[in-house]
Scaffold this motif. Structure first.
Motif, PDB file in Angstrom:
ATOM      1  N   ALA A 101      55.368  12.494 -21.762  1.00 61.68           N
ATOM      2  CA  ALA A 101      54.445  11.657 -22.534  1.00 61.68           C
ATOM      3  C   ALA A 101      54.896  11.564 -23.990  1.00 61.68           C
ATOM      4  N   LYS A 102      55.367  12.680 -24.528  1.00 58.32           N
ATOM      5  CA  LYS A 102      55.860  12.687 -25.903  1.00 58.32           C
ATOM      6  C   LYS A 102      57.077  11.792 -26.053  1.00 58.32           C
ATOM      7  N   ASN A 103      57.929  11.783 -25.021  1.00 51.05           N
ATOM      8  CA  ASN A 103      59.132  10.955 -25.059  1.00 51.05           C
ATOM      9  C   ASN A 103      58.816   9.468 -25.123  1.00 51.05           C
ATOM     10  N   VAL A 104      57.649   9.076 -24.594  1.00 49.31           N
ATOM     11  CA  VAL A 104      57.282   7.652 -24.640  1.00 49.31           C
ATOM     12  C   VAL A 104      56.215   7.378 -25.699  1.00 49.31           C
ATOM     13  N   GLY A 105      55.935   8.375 -26.559  1.00 40.69           N
ATOM     14  CA  GLY A 105      55.124   8.085 -27.733  1.00 40.69           C
ATOM     15  C   GLY A 105      53.728   8.657 -27.783  1.00 40.69           C
ATOM     16  N   ASP A 144      58.163   5.944 -16.634  1.00 40.56           N
ATOM     17  CA  ASP A 144      57.603   5.796 -17.975  1.00 40.56           C
ATOM     18  C   ASP A 144      56.463   4.787 -18.011  1.00 40.56           C
ATOM     19  N   GLU A 145      56.605   3.685 -17.291  1.00 41.47           N
ATOM     20  CA  GLU A 145      55.530   2.679 -17.274  1.00 41.47           C
ATOM     21  C   GLU A 145      54.253   3.265 -16.667  1.00 41.47           C
ATOM     22  N   VAL A 176      47.719   7.126 -19.123  1.00 47.12           N
ATOM     23  CA  VAL A 176      47.033   7.442 -20.390  1.00 47.12           C
ATOM     24  C   VAL A 176      45.929   6.421 -20.664  1.00 47.12           C
ATOM     25  N   GLU A 177      46.237   5.159 -20.419  1.00 49.65           N
ATOM     26  CA  GLU A 177      45.253   4.099 -20.674  1.00 49.65           C
ATOM     27  C   GLU A 177      44.035   4.223 -19.771  1.00 49.65           C
ATOM     28  N   ASP A 181      41.141   9.146 -26.106  1.00 49.01           N
ATOM     29  CA  ASP A 181      41.526   8.200 -27.147  1.00 49.01           C
ATOM     30  C   ASP A 181      42.803   8.713 -27.783  1.00 49.01           C
ATOM     31  N   VAL A 182      43.916   8.193 -27.296  1.00 45.09           N
ATOM     32  CA  VAL A 182      45.215   8.650 -27.779  1.00 45.09           C
ATOM     33  C   VAL A 182      45.969   7.469 -28.384  1.00 45.09           C
ATOM     34  N   GLU A 183      46.408   7.656 -29.613  1.00 43.00           N
ATOM     35  CA  GLU A 183      47.205   6.614 -30.246  1.00 43.00           C
ATOM     36  C   GLU A 183      48.671   6.818 -29.924  1.00 43.00           C
ATOM     37  N   ARG A 184      49.316   5.740 -29.607  1.00 46.55           N
ATOM     38  CA  ARG A 184      50.749   5.809 -29.314  1.00 46.55           C
ATOM     39  C   ARG A 184      51.530   5.788 -30.626  1.00 46.55           C
ATOM     40  N   VAL A 185      52.450   6.728 -30.767  1.00 48.48           N
ATOM     41  CA  VAL A 185      53.278   6.778 -31.974  1.00 48.48           C
ATOM     42  C   VAL A 185      54.679   6.279 -31.658  1.00 48.48           C
TER      43      VAL A 185
END
Length: 390
Positions: A341-345, A372-373, A379-380, A385-389
């Motif tokens: 998950a960290k690898n994709v933001g 990855d998709e 997550v969605e 409530d997680v913001e993608r970085v």
């Protein structure tokens, strides 16, 4: 303390190409030969020149192309074979003729309908003839694995006197146990007069899955050349795998043995040979298989993420693989999910990870592997409530 050199004799273009469906044209052979030379192999067995006009042409062109490695042509203990091979390799910077004959009772009786004395005479005559054309002559005692050691020693001693510089001791049928094959090399080292004038060579087949183990046993007991192929391709169950023996010696420095192979080129060379020959590499193939550095078990993934060496004895980069793979399946744990998950933001807190992990398991039970998709969708769909970085 300097390490003893083990020469790598690559027979991908000869023994490897004997696999049904693996026929290569001259252009393809030249591409592979050039890569093998760049890889650092000591000897390239380019083919069996007498076998066809096409193979003669390929061997001849490889002899002209290769800059560093010895170029070798295979023959039987037949005058015409040796003459044709000599012609094919005449332009090589370092030419070698590889000639020989079967020495086991089975070969002598059923293949040649001959006697031990007559076979020994043919062996000597073949080496003497080859020696007229090249200084470097390798003799193979076909089916040496099942040959009586005393007779094998007699043959080896006679061909050394005739001028052989390398003695190939093939386990042609892949029959030997490592202890037996190693003991055979030790016996020859201790019982053949003039053995210091020649290099003992291992040529092992994989019928019982022991080709690599037998080759390592051989060099531990005094052999200093291993005959092998990229990806272990070859007749029946294949030959000794080049990438396996190279990395075994490198991972066991206590053996005090090493090769000149540039290991960072192993993976790309494996892929090239697989593509050119149309022979897929099995996913669980040691060193170069797609799963060789892949982890899907949660326990393994957690260990590798914390410290790669917990479950990997080879750094993937040492063989030309960019990095280890953390494969997400229903057997994966939270650590692996957080890592991917960290690898994709997504930077997940512990509470967020707990929530997302439950949704992940629902997906993983429906799919063999989560990509990855899928992670974005998981997550969605989770109640977090997680913001993608970036």
């Amino acid at each position: 303390m300097s390490k003893d050199k083990v020469q790598i004799f690559d027979t991908t273009l000869r023994d490897g190409e004997q696999v049904p469906g693996c026929k290569l044209d001259t252009t393809q052979k030249l591409i592979i030969a050039e890569r093998l030379d760049h890889l650092g192999v000591d000897v390239i067995e380019a083919g069996f020149p007498i076998s066809s006009p096409g193979d003669f042409r390929s061997v001849s062109e490889i002899a002209k192309l290769v800059r560093n490695a010895t170029v070798c042509g295979l023959t039987r203990s037949v005058q015409k074979d040796i003459e044709v091979a000599a012609e094919a390799i005449k332009h090589a910077k370092r030419p070698r003729i590889h000639t020989g004959i079967g020495t086991s009772e089975s070969h002598i009786k059923f293949k040649f309908n001959s006697t031990q004395d007559k076979i020994l005479e043919r062996a000597v005559n073949a080496v003497k003839l080859a020696k007229k054309y090249v200084e470097d002559v390798e003799f193979y005692a076909e089916d040496a694995g099942r040959t009586d050691n005393e007779y094998l020693a007699r043959v080896c001693e006679a061909v050394i006197k005739a001028g052989a510089t390398v003695l190939n001791i093939p386990d042609t049928t892949g029959y030997c146990l490592p202890e037996e094959y190693g003991a055979k090399m030790k016996y020859l080292k201790e019982n053949v007069t003039g053995i210091d004038k020649a290099i003992l060579s291992c040529h092992c087949h994989n019928d019982l899955g022991l080709a690599t183990a037998n080759s390592i046993a051989g060099v531990i007991n005094g052999a200093r050349q291993i005959e092998c192929t990229i990806n272990g391709i070859g007749e029946r169950a294949g030959n000794t795998s080049l990438e396996e023996v190279v990395m075994i010696l490198r991972q066991h420095p206590n053996l005090n043995l090493d090769t000149n192979i540039d290991s960072k080129l192993l993976y790309s060379t494996s892929q090239m040979v697989s593509q050119k020959m149309g022979m897929p590499v099995q996913p669980n193939k040691a060193i170069v298989g797609s799963n060789a550095f892949a982890h899907s078990s949660g326990i393994h993934q957690d260990g590798v993420i914390k410290n790669r060496e917990t479950y990997e004895i080879i750094d993937p980069e040492d063989v030309g693989v960019n990095q280890s793979s953390i494969v997400l399946t229903a057997r994966s744990g939270r650590a692996a999910l957080a890592y991917r998950a960290k690898n994709v933001g997504y930077e997940l807190t512990k509470l967020q990870l707990d929530e997302v992990y439950q949704k992940f398991l629902e997906f993983a039970d429906r799919k063999k592997e989560i990509n990855d998709e899928d992670i974005h969708e998981i997550v969605e769909q989770s109640a977090v409530d997680v913001e993608r970085v970036a």
